[in-house]
Design a protein around this motif. Structure first.
Motif, short mmCIF file in Angstrom:
data_model
loop_
_atom_site.label_atom_id
_atom_site.label_comp_id
_atom_site.label_asym_id
_atom_site.label_seq_id
_atom_site.Cartn_x
_atom_site.Cartn_y
_atom_site.Cartn_z
N PHE A 121 85.56 30.29 -28.58
CA PHE A 121 85.62 31.46 -27.34
C PHE A 121 87.32 31.94 -27.59
CE2 PHE A 121 82.31 30.03 -24.15
CZ PHE A 121 81.46 30.65 -25.01
N LYS A 122 88.14 30.97 -27.71
CA LYS A 122 89.50 31.15 -27.72
C LYS A 122 89.98 32.17 -28.83
CE LYS A 122 94.03 28.68 -27.35
NZ LYS A 122 94.72 27.54 -27.31
N GLN A 123 89.43 31.72 -30.04
CA GLN A 123 89.74 32.49 -31.25
C GLN A 123 89.16 33.90 -31.11
OE1 GLN A 123 91.66 31.63 -34.14
NE2 GLN A 123 91.65 33.99 -34.27
N TYR A 124 88.15 34.06 -30.40
CA TYR A 124 87.28 35.57 -30.29
C TYR A 124 88.16 36.28 -29.35
CZ TYR A 124 84.00 39.17 -30.02
OH TYR A 124 83.43 40.38 -30.12
N ARG A 125 88.70 35.56 -28.36
CA ARG A 125 89.56 36.36 -27.25
C ARG A 125 90.85 36.64 -27.75
NH1 ARG A 125 87.85 32.23 -23.75
NH2 ARG A 125 90.16 31.19 -24.17
N LYS A 153 84.18 43.47 -23.59
CA LYS A 153 84.14 42.35 -24.22
C LYS A 153 85.02 41.08 -23.77
CE LYS A 153 83.07 44.43 -28.75
NZ LYS A 153 83.39 44.72 -29.95
N LEU A 154 86.18 41.26 -23.34
CA LEU A 154 87.04 40.39 -22.78
C LEU A 154 86.48 39.87 -21.56
CD1 LEU A 154 90.71 41.39 -23.70
CD2 LEU A 154 89.48 39.46 -24.83
N LYS A 155 86.14 40.94 -20.60
CA LYS A 155 85.46 40.38 -19.43
C LYS A 155 84.14 39.67 -19.49
CE LYS A 155 85.74 43.84 -16.11
NZ LYS A 155 85.54 45.12 -15.49
N PHE A 156 83.54 39.82 -20.46
CA PHE A 156 82.28 38.96 -20.79
C PHE A 156 82.83 37.80 -21.18
CE2 PHE A 156 78.91 37.17 -23.66
CZ PHE A 156 77.78 37.31 -22.63
N MET A 157 83.65 37.44 -21.84
CA MET A 157 84.20 36.32 -22.54
C MET A 157 84.89 35.52 -21.47
SD MET A 157 83.44 36.31 -25.78
CE MET A 157 84.17 34.60 -26.00
N ALA A 158 85.39 36.21 -20.37
CA ALA A 158 85.80 35.36 -19.13
C ALA A 158 84.70 34.88 -18.40
CB ALA A 158 86.76 36.52 -18.40
N LYS A 159 83.72 35.40 -18.31
CA LYS A 159 82.42 35.01 -17.70
C LYS A 159 81.94 33.70 -18.44
CE LYS A 159 81.14 39.31 -15.44
NZ LYS A 159 80.10 40.29 -15.47
N LEU A 160 82.01 33.94 -19.89
CA LEU A 160 81.32 32.85 -20.62
C LEU A 160 82.28 31.49 -20.79
CD1 LEU A 160 80.03 34.14 -24.01
CD2 LEU A 160 78.75 33.28 -22.15
N GLN A 161 83.38 31.77 -20.52
CA GLN A 161 84.69 30.78 -20.40
C GLN A 161 84.45 29.78 -19.05
OE1 GLN A 161 86.81 29.57 -22.57
NE2 GLN A 161 87.18 27.81 -21.33
#
Length: 173
Positions: A121-125, A153-161
């Motif tokens: 997740f961190k690398q993708y963000r 995409k970043l908003k989605f990643m924040a939810k996944l995190q």
């Protein structure tokens, strides 16, 4: 309201958070409602309103996603209450893989897999954020639309995190 102007900062994605914090404290000193305790009711209300504006601006500019949304809003793209989703097929496939990994970790409690997913997740963000910074620096419609997709995409990643953190909290309890 242009929060970059409020804080006298250049309207760019790359914000010096230390400088932002310094300017926030300076603005708070001049507008804090306590300074207007003996003023008229109208002046008190204006001070409260100004303080709220300063607080909102600070919260917006210190958060990379909200900062990007603000920059896009300044370019005429409103993302805050939209329902549009990302149409990038590879990202959608990646989302499915991440969701499956979260489910597996939730069931298994595998800390190593949780750490591995967190690094992913961190690398993708980081990759998306770097690309977003470049896109927001451009002044054309295609770059702006692409930047909007990156923010989605970043908003989605924040939810996944957030979901991963909840799973990890449950594992460590």
């Amino acid at each position: 309201m242009n929060y970059f102007e409020l804080f006298n900062l250049p309207a760019t994605f790359d914000v010096d958070v230390a400088e932002l914090s310094t300017r926030y404290r300076e603005l708070q000193k001049t507008a804090h409602p306590d300074r207007f305790a003996n003023a008229s009711e109208q002046q008190k209300l204006l001070a409260v309103s100004r303080t709220a504006q300063i607080n909102d601006g600070f919260q917006t500019l210190k958060d990379p996603i909200r900062r990007a949304e603000h920059l896009l809003e300044m370019k005429g793209v409103e993302l805050q209450n939209e329902t549009q989703t990302v149409k990038d097929t590879s990202f959608l496939m990646q989302q499915m893989e991440w969701r499956e990994a979260l489910e597996d970790i939730s069931r298994s409690g595998d800390e190593d897999e949780a750490d591995k997913l967190e690094r992913s997740f961190k690398q993708y963000r980081a990759d998306i954020t770097h690309a977003l910074q470049d896109l927001l620096a451009k002044d054309d419609v295609a770059a702006t639309q692409s930047a909007a997709d990156h923010v989605r995409k970043l908003k989605f990643m924040a939810k996944l995190q957030d979901e991963l953190v909840r799973i990890q909290d449950a594992m460590y309890d």
